[in-house]
Write a protein that holds these residues in place. Structure first.
Motif, PDB file in Angstrom:
ATOM      1  N   GLU A  39      -4.886  28.811 -11.585  1.00 16.58           N
ATOM      2  CA  GLU A  39      -5.756  28.756 -10.400  1.00 16.58           C
ATOM      3  C   GLU A  39      -5.581  29.984  -9.511  1.00 16.58           C
ATOM      4  O   GLU A  39      -6.552  30.506  -8.961  1.00 16.58           O
ATOM      5  CB  GLU A  39      -5.503  27.472  -9.609  1.00 16.58           C
ATOM      6  CG  GLU A  39      -6.494  27.234  -8.495  1.00 16.58           C
ATOM      7  CD  GLU A  39      -7.929  27.020  -8.960  1.00 16.58           C
ATOM      8  OE1 GLU A  39      -8.843  27.251  -8.133  1.00 16.58           O
ATOM      9  OE2 GLU A  39      -8.165  26.639 -10.122  1.00 16.58           O
ATOM     10  N   ARG A  40      -4.370  30.481  -9.374  1.00 19.17           N
ATOM     11  CA  ARG A  40      -4.115  31.680  -8.558  1.00 19.17           C
ATOM     12  C   ARG A  40      -4.910  32.864  -9.103  1.00 19.17           C
ATOM     13  O   ARG A  40      -5.604  33.549  -8.354  1.00 19.17           O
ATOM     14  CB  ARG A  40      -2.614  31.990  -8.547  1.00 19.17           C
ATOM     15  CG  ARG A  40      -2.237  33.236  -7.795  1.00 19.17           C
ATOM     16  CD  ARG A  40      -0.726  33.524  -7.994  1.00 19.17           C
ATOM     17  NE  ARG A  40      -0.431  34.896  -7.751  1.00 19.17           N
ATOM     18  CZ  ARG A  40      -0.636  35.894  -8.621  1.00 19.17           C
ATOM     19  NH1 ARG A  40      -1.137  35.665  -9.811  1.00 19.17           N
ATOM     20  NH2 ARG A  40      -0.335  37.131  -8.301  1.00 19.17           N
ATOM     21  N   LEU A  42      -7.539  32.793 -11.085  1.00 21.34           N
ATOM     22  CA  LEU A  42      -8.973  32.527 -10.960  1.00 21.34           C
ATOM     23  C   LEU A  42      -9.472  32.831  -9.552  1.00 21.34           C
ATOM     24  O   LEU A  42     -10.541  33.443  -9.381  1.00 21.34           O
ATOM     25  CB  LEU A  42      -9.272  31.073 -11.323  1.00 21.34           C
ATOM     26  CG  LEU A  42      -9.045  30.697 -12.782  1.00 21.34           C
ATOM     27  CD1 LEU A  42      -9.112  29.187 -12.956  1.00 21.34           C
ATOM     28  CD2 LEU A  42     -10.043  31.394 -13.688  1.00 21.34           C
ATOM     29  N   GLN A  43      -8.710  32.441  -8.558  1.00 20.53           N
ATOM     30  CA  GLN A  43      -9.133  32.689  -7.183  1.00 20.53           C
ATOM     31  C   GLN A  43      -9.100  34.179  -6.840  1.00 20.53           C
ATOM     32  O   GLN A  43      -9.969  34.667  -6.107  1.00 20.53           O
ATOM     33  CB  GLN A  43      -8.289  31.874  -6.197  1.00 20.53           C
ATOM     34  CG  GLN A  43      -8.536  30.385  -6.283  1.00 20.53           C
ATOM     35  CD  GLN A  43      -9.987  30.004  -6.082  1.00 20.53           C
ATOM     36  OE1 GLN A  43     -10.729  30.637  -5.326  1.00 20.53           O
ATOM     37  NE2 GLN A  43     -10.420  28.944  -6.749  1.00 20.53           N
ATOM     38  N   LEU A  44      -8.135  34.914  -7.372  1.00 17.37           N
ATOM     39  CA  LEU A  44      -8.092  36.361  -7.134  1.00 17.37           C
ATOM     40  C   LEU A  44      -9.268  37.052  -7.810  1.00 17.37           C
ATOM     41  O   LEU A  44      -9.859  37.988  -7.252  1.00 17.37           O
ATOM     42  CB  LEU A  44      -6.756  36.944  -7.598  1.00 17.37           C
ATOM     43  CG  LEU A  44      -5.541  36.522  -6.766  1.00 17.37           C
ATOM     44  CD1 LEU A  44      -4.245  36.990  -7.419  1.00 17.37           C
ATOM     45  CD2 LEU A  44      -5.641  37.017  -5.325  1.00 17.37           C
ATOM     46  N   ILE A  45      -9.653  36.591  -8.996  1.00 14.60           N
ATOM     47  CA  ILE A  45     -10.829  37.143  -9.681  1.00 14.60           C
ATOM     48  C   ILE A  45     -12.079  36.860  -8.855  1.00 14.60           C
ATOM     49  O   ILE A  45     -12.926  37.743  -8.649  1.00 14.60           O
ATOM     50  CB  ILE A  45     -10.952  36.566 -11.103  1.00 14.60           C
ATOM     51  CG1 ILE A  45      -9.835  37.103 -11.984  1.00 14.60           C
ATOM     52  CG2 ILE A  45     -12.332  36.864 -11.696  1.00 14.60           C
ATOM     53  CD1 ILE A  45      -9.656  36.347 -13.292  1.00 14.60           C
ATOM     54  N   GLN A  46     -12.201  35.632  -8.367  1.00  7.64           N
ATOM     55  CA  GLN A  46     -13.373  35.289  -7.566  1.00  7.64           C
ATOM     56  C   GLN A  46     -13.378  36.043  -6.235  1.00  7.64           C
ATOM     57  O   GLN A  46     -14.446  36.411  -5.738  1.00  7.64           O
ATOM     58  CB  GLN A  46     -13.447  33.779  -7.364  1.00  7.64           C
ATOM     59  CG  GLN A  46     -13.795  33.081  -8.676  1.00  7.64           C
ATOM     60  CD  GLN A  46     -14.009  31.605  -8.507  1.00  7.64           C
ATOM     61  OE1 GLN A  46     -13.069  30.855  -8.274  1.00  7.64           O
ATOM     62  NE2 GLN A  46     -15.257  31.197  -8.604  1.00  7.64           N
ATOM     63  N   LEU A  47     -12.207  36.306  -5.693  1.00  7.38           N
ATOM     64  CA  LEU A  47     -12.115  37.130  -4.486  1.00  7.38           C
ATOM     65  C   LEU A  47     -12.659  38.526  -4.766  1.00  7.38           C
ATOM     66  O   LEU A  47     -13.437  39.075  -3.978  1.00  7.38           O
ATOM     67  CB  LEU A  47     -10.664  37.196  -4.007  1.00  7.38           C
ATOM     68  CG  LEU A  47     -10.359  38.170  -2.869  1.00  7.38           C
ATOM     69  CD1 LEU A  47     -11.138  37.810  -1.615  1.00  7.38           C
ATOM     70  CD2 LEU A  47      -8.863  38.201  -2.599  1.00  7.38           C
ATOM     71  N   HIS A  62     -12.502  32.577  -0.685  1.00  6.48           N
ATOM     72  CA  HIS A  62     -11.593  32.822  -1.809  1.00  6.48           C
ATOM     73  C   HIS A  62     -10.242  33.360  -1.354  1.00  6.48           C
ATOM     74  O   HIS A  62      -9.244  33.175  -2.052  1.00  6.48           O
ATOM     75  CB  HIS A  62     -12.256  33.686  -2.878  1.00  6.48           C
ATOM     76  CG  HIS A  62     -13.321  32.914  -3.592  1.00  6.48           C
ATOM     77  ND1 HIS A  62     -13.032  31.852  -4.417  1.00  6.48           N
ATOM     78  CD2 HIS A  62     -14.670  33.009  -3.559  1.00  6.48           C
ATOM     79  CE1 HIS A  62     -14.156  31.340  -4.881  1.00  6.48           C
ATOM     80  NE2 HIS A  62     -15.161  32.019  -4.363  1.00  6.48           N
ATOM     81  N   THR A  63     -10.188  33.965  -0.185  1.00  4.70           N
ATOM     82  CA  THR A  63      -8.879  34.323   0.381  1.00  4.70           C
ATOM     83  C   THR A  63      -8.109  33.050   0.704  1.00  4.70           C
ATOM     84  O   THR A  63      -6.936  32.914   0.332  1.00  4.70           O
ATOM     85  CB  THR A  63      -9.032  35.202   1.640  1.00  4.70           C
ATOM     86  OG1 THR A  63      -9.689  36.426   1.278  1.00  4.70           O
ATOM     87  CG2 THR A  63      -7.682  35.516   2.265  1.00  4.70           C
ATOM     88  N   THR A  72       0.004  35.545  -2.530  1.00  2.00           N
ATOM     89  CA  THR A  72       0.590  36.073  -1.303  1.00  2.00           C
ATOM     90  C   THR A  72      -0.404  37.030  -0.641  1.00  2.00           C
ATOM     91  O   THR A  72      -1.347  37.510  -1.296  1.00  2.00           O
ATOM     92  CB  THR A  72       1.883  36.839  -1.599  1.00  2.00           C
ATOM     93  OG1 THR A  72       1.544  38.018  -2.368  1.00  2.00           O
ATOM     94  CG2 THR A  72       2.891  35.980  -2.364  1.00  2.00           C
ATOM     95  N   PRO A  73      -0.193  37.347   0.622  1.00  5.22           N
ATOM     96  CA  PRO A  73      -1.029  38.379   1.243  1.00  5.22           C
ATOM     97  C   PRO A  73      -0.991  39.697   0.464  1.00  5.22           C
ATOM     98  O   PRO A  73      -2.018  40.369   0.328  1.00  5.22           O
ATOM     99  CB  PRO A  73      -0.439  38.521   2.646  1.00  5.22           C
ATOM    100  CG  PRO A  73       0.085  37.145   2.942  1.00  5.22           C
ATOM    101  CD  PRO A  73       0.672  36.691   1.615  1.00  5.22           C
ATOM    102  N   ASP A  74       0.163  40.052  -0.096  1.00  9.08           N
ATOM    103  CA  ASP A  74       0.248  41.272  -0.913  1.00  9.08           C
ATOM    104  C   ASP A  74      -0.626  41.169  -2.155  1.00  9.08           C
ATOM    105  O   ASP A  74      -1.257  42.153  -2.561  1.00  9.08           O
ATOM    106  CB  ASP A  74       1.695  41.559  -1.316  1.00  9.08           C
ATOM    107  CG  ASP A  74       2.525  42.111  -0.169  1.00  9.08           C
ATOM    108  OD1 ASP A  74       1.948  42.584   0.834  1.00  9.08           O
ATOM    109  OD2 ASP A  74       3.761  42.060  -0.287  1.00  9.08           O
ATOM    110  N   ASP A  75      -0.666  39.988  -2.794  1.00  9.31           N
ATOM    111  CA  ASP A  75      -1.540  39.789  -3.954  1.00  9.31           C
ATOM    112  C   ASP A  75      -3.000  40.014  -3.570  1.00  9.31           C
ATOM    113  O   ASP A  75      -3.766  40.652  -4.301  1.00  9.31           O
ATOM    114  CB  ASP A  75      -1.418  38.359  -4.509  1.00  9.31           C
ATOM    115  CG  ASP A  75      -0.060  38.033  -5.089  1.00  9.31           C
ATOM    116  OD1 ASP A  75       0.641  38.934  -5.570  1.00  9.31           O
ATOM    117  OD2 ASP A  75       0.294  36.825  -5.064  1.00  9.31           O
TER     118      ASP A  75
END
Length: 107
Positions: A39-40, A42-47, A62-63, A72-75
């Motif tokens: 899920e992490r 997937l959400q970064l891809i959608q972001l 998505h953030t 994380t904020p760094d991610d």
């Protein structure tokens, strides 16, 4: 910040077309479950996709979802920064600002 008008339009449309929204939500759940990504990721891809299409509301959403999924904020910053050569510096700066709206509210 997300414009109130956009949120009002979204809520009104969702109320007027519940079957449509149910279908979209079901599709989202099905495609998330069809592959090996967590899920992490997937959400970064959608972001990244939200940033690419200049969607402030989707970047906010998505953030938040990426944080809830363990990013994380760094991610989040790195996800957006790596887009620079693809979507351009101004678009990345806008997306970082939109993500910052959410990140600052979490602090």
């Amino acid at each position: 910040m997300e414009r109130k008008h956009d949120l009002d339009t979204y809520k009104r449309f969702k109320k007027q077309h519940p079957a449509y929204f149910q279908a979209v939500e079901t599709l989202g759940a099905v495609v998330r479950q069809t592959g090996p990504l967590d899920e992490r990721s997937l959400q970064l891809i959608q972001l990244a996709a939200a940033a690419a299409i200049h969607s402030e509301g989707a970047v906010h959403s998505h953030t938040r979802r990426a944080l809830e999924a363990g990013a994380t904020p760094d991610d989040i910053h790195h996800t957006l920064l790596v887009l620079t050569s693809t979507i351009g510096f101004p678009t990345v700066m806008a997306a970082l600002s939109w993500a910052g709206d959410v990140l600052e509210s979490k602090e």
